[in-house]
Each structure stands twice: as C-alpha cells, then as structure tokens.
Design a protein around this motif. Structure first.
Motif, mmCIF file in Angstrom:
data_model
loop_
_atom_site.group_PDB
_atom_site.id
_atom_site.type_symbol
_atom_site.label_atom_id
_atom_site.label_comp_id
_atom_site.label_asym_id
_atom_site.label_seq_id
_atom_site.Cartn_x
_atom_site.Cartn_y
_atom_site.Cartn_z
ATOM 1 N N LEU A 115 0.811 -1.215 0.000
ATOM 2 C CA LEU A 115 0.000 0.000 0.000
ATOM 3 C C LEU A 115 0.850 1.274 0.000
ATOM 4 C CD1 LEU A 115 -2.668 -1.105 2.617
ATOM 5 C CD2 LEU A 115 -2.889 -1.059 0.134
ATOM 6 N N LEU A 116 2.162 1.113 0.175
ATOM 7 C CA LEU A 116 3.047 2.280 0.192
ATOM 8 C C LEU A 116 3.016 3.045 -1.124
ATOM 9 C CD1 LEU A 116 6.286 0.954 1.948
ATOM 10 C CD2 LEU A 116 4.596 2.539 2.865
ATOM 11 N N THR A 117 3.039 2.313 -2.223
ATOM 12 C CA THR A 117 3.294 2.972 -3.521
ATOM 13 C C THR A 117 2.453 2.418 -4.678
ATOM 14 O OG1 THR A 117 5.130 1.430 -3.841
ATOM 15 C CG2 THR A 117 5.684 3.609 -2.981
ATOM 16 N N ASN A 118 1.396 1.660 -4.424
ATOM 17 C CA ASN A 118 0.663 1.044 -5.536
ATOM 18 C C ASN A 118 -0.486 1.920 -6.044
ATOM 19 O OD1 ASN A 118 -1.011 0.733 -3.322
ATOM 20 N ND2 ASN A 118 -1.717 -1.279 -3.937
ATOM 21 N N GLY A 119 -0.186 3.180 -6.265
ATOM 22 C CA GLY A 119 -1.149 4.108 -6.860
ATOM 23 C C GLY A 119 -0.453 5.445 -7.022
ATOM 24 N N PRO A 120 -0.901 6.265 -7.977
ATOM 25 C CA PRO A 120 -0.186 7.507 -8.278
ATOM 26 C C PRO A 120 -0.093 8.475 -7.098
ATOM 27 C CG PRO A 120 -2.300 7.404 -9.419
ATOM 28 C CD PRO A 120 -2.052 6.052 -8.842
#
Length: 185
Positions: A115-120
């Motif tokens: 969830l750290l970086t899986n979206g802009p």
DNA sequence: TGCCTGATGTTCT
DNA sequence: GAACATCAGGCAC
C-alpha cells in the motif's frame, strides 16, 4: 536520456524499470517505476488537451521536468514531462516498487507493505513530492530519475488507462507483468 | 470480496 | 457549480 526527444507512449515504456530517488526533507526514499500512463495533447483525457493554462504550463515546457498536480481535494500525483517545448506530453507515474527508505515511506503513508506505492497519489506521498516540486528538473536534487536497463518487451503489459472518462479506450497504460506493486493488472 | 461514499482544493464552464 | 489522471474505510453480501 533525452526525454525531450521521445513521445509520451515511447517514454512511458522506457520509464518502466527506471529508478526514482528522492531526498525531500533530508530523507532518502527511492523506488523502481513499475506502472505508467501516457498522456499527450491530442488526448482528451490529458490536462494539456485544452491548451496551455497556468496549471498546465510545465507540461508545455521541455521534457525532463516534473508536472505535479493536486486532485480530488486531497491528493497529489506527478508526471514526467516529455517531448520538446510546446508538445504538452507527459507520463503519469502510477506505481513504484520501493528500493530504499521504506520506513520513511511508512511514516509518510501510515500504511504498510504494498500500500506504500501502488497508486499515483500513494507513490507521490511516499516520495514526499508535493506542489512545490512542480516544474522540477529530474536530473537535480531532491528528486532524481536514474536510468536502468529497459524491462524486456515480454515482461511489459499494455492496457487501457484508469480513472478517466474521455479517450479511455487508448491502450496507453504500461506495467511490469506480475509485479506486486502494480495498482491494477 | 466488492460496492458506496466521504474528504476536500483547484480548475474550468 | 460541476468535474476531477484518488484513496481508504465502512458495510452488505
């Protein structure tokens, strides 16, 4: 790499596998780009579609700079501007695989793991990027892009873009097949 | 697992 | 005044 010489789609493919390093706030965080989307001026979904405005000004500048925008009242997203001045093309960085500074990211994001970086907007927050970096040169501190070996063609998947309504059919989203940090596969 | 919704600023119509 | 390149939490199934 001369980002000024590439069109958005070519650049979006080439950015996969490259590493972003941020030292915002004196804290080092970095990640490999695993998901991108291309936008250009012929594209109704692009912020540059309706021409140059104060907001989209940096999209019409030279390639190799960050375009950071604020959206949905709470989130920042960032693009790499590509193409020559006046082109209005950019690549949205949608997801990263963290390579350093995970604990810093967790503190910024207040979320663990994938969830750290899986979206802009997540990637933007994890790297500490905000509007003050709009127009930032990607070869300078505190946010740098490091070139890496291109991802092999058979490991790159192509799909339609996410979260838009206009020109949504264009196959302009690219991601690393099987990577856990890709937001939608 | 999957849909629905609240949060909330900026830009453009 | 509406749309928006989003995210996370809540609740129904």
């Amino acid at each position: 790499m001369k980002w000024e010489q590439l069109d958005a789609v070519t650049a979006a493919r080439r950015l996969l596998g490259c590493e972003l390093v941020s030292t915002v706030g004196g804290q080092r965080t970095s990640g490999i780009i695993v998901e991108t989307e291309a936008y250009d001026q012929t594209d109704a979904a692009s912020h540059s579609y309706k021409g140059r405005t104060p907001r989209t000004d940096v999209m019409f500048g030279p390639g190799g700079h960050l375009y950071v925008y604020f959206t949905y009242g709470m989130h920042y997203c960032f693009n790499l501007v590509v193409g020559p001045p006046g082109m209005g093309a950019a690549v949205l960085i949608r997801a990263l695989e963290p390579t350093a500074g995970k604990s810093v990211m967790e503190r910024r994001r207040k979320q663990p793991g994938v969830l750290l970086t899986n979206g802009p907007a997540k990637a933007c927050q994890a790297l500490g990027i905000d509007k003050s970096l709009n127009g930032h040169d990607i070869t300078a501190e505190p946010v740098k892009l490091l070139l890496r070996e291109p991802i092999p063609v058979h490991d790159v998947a192509v799909a339609t873009r996410i979260g838009i309504t206009k020109d949504a059919h264009r196959p302009w989203r690219f991601y690393v097949r099987g990577n856990a940090y890709v937001s939608h596969s």
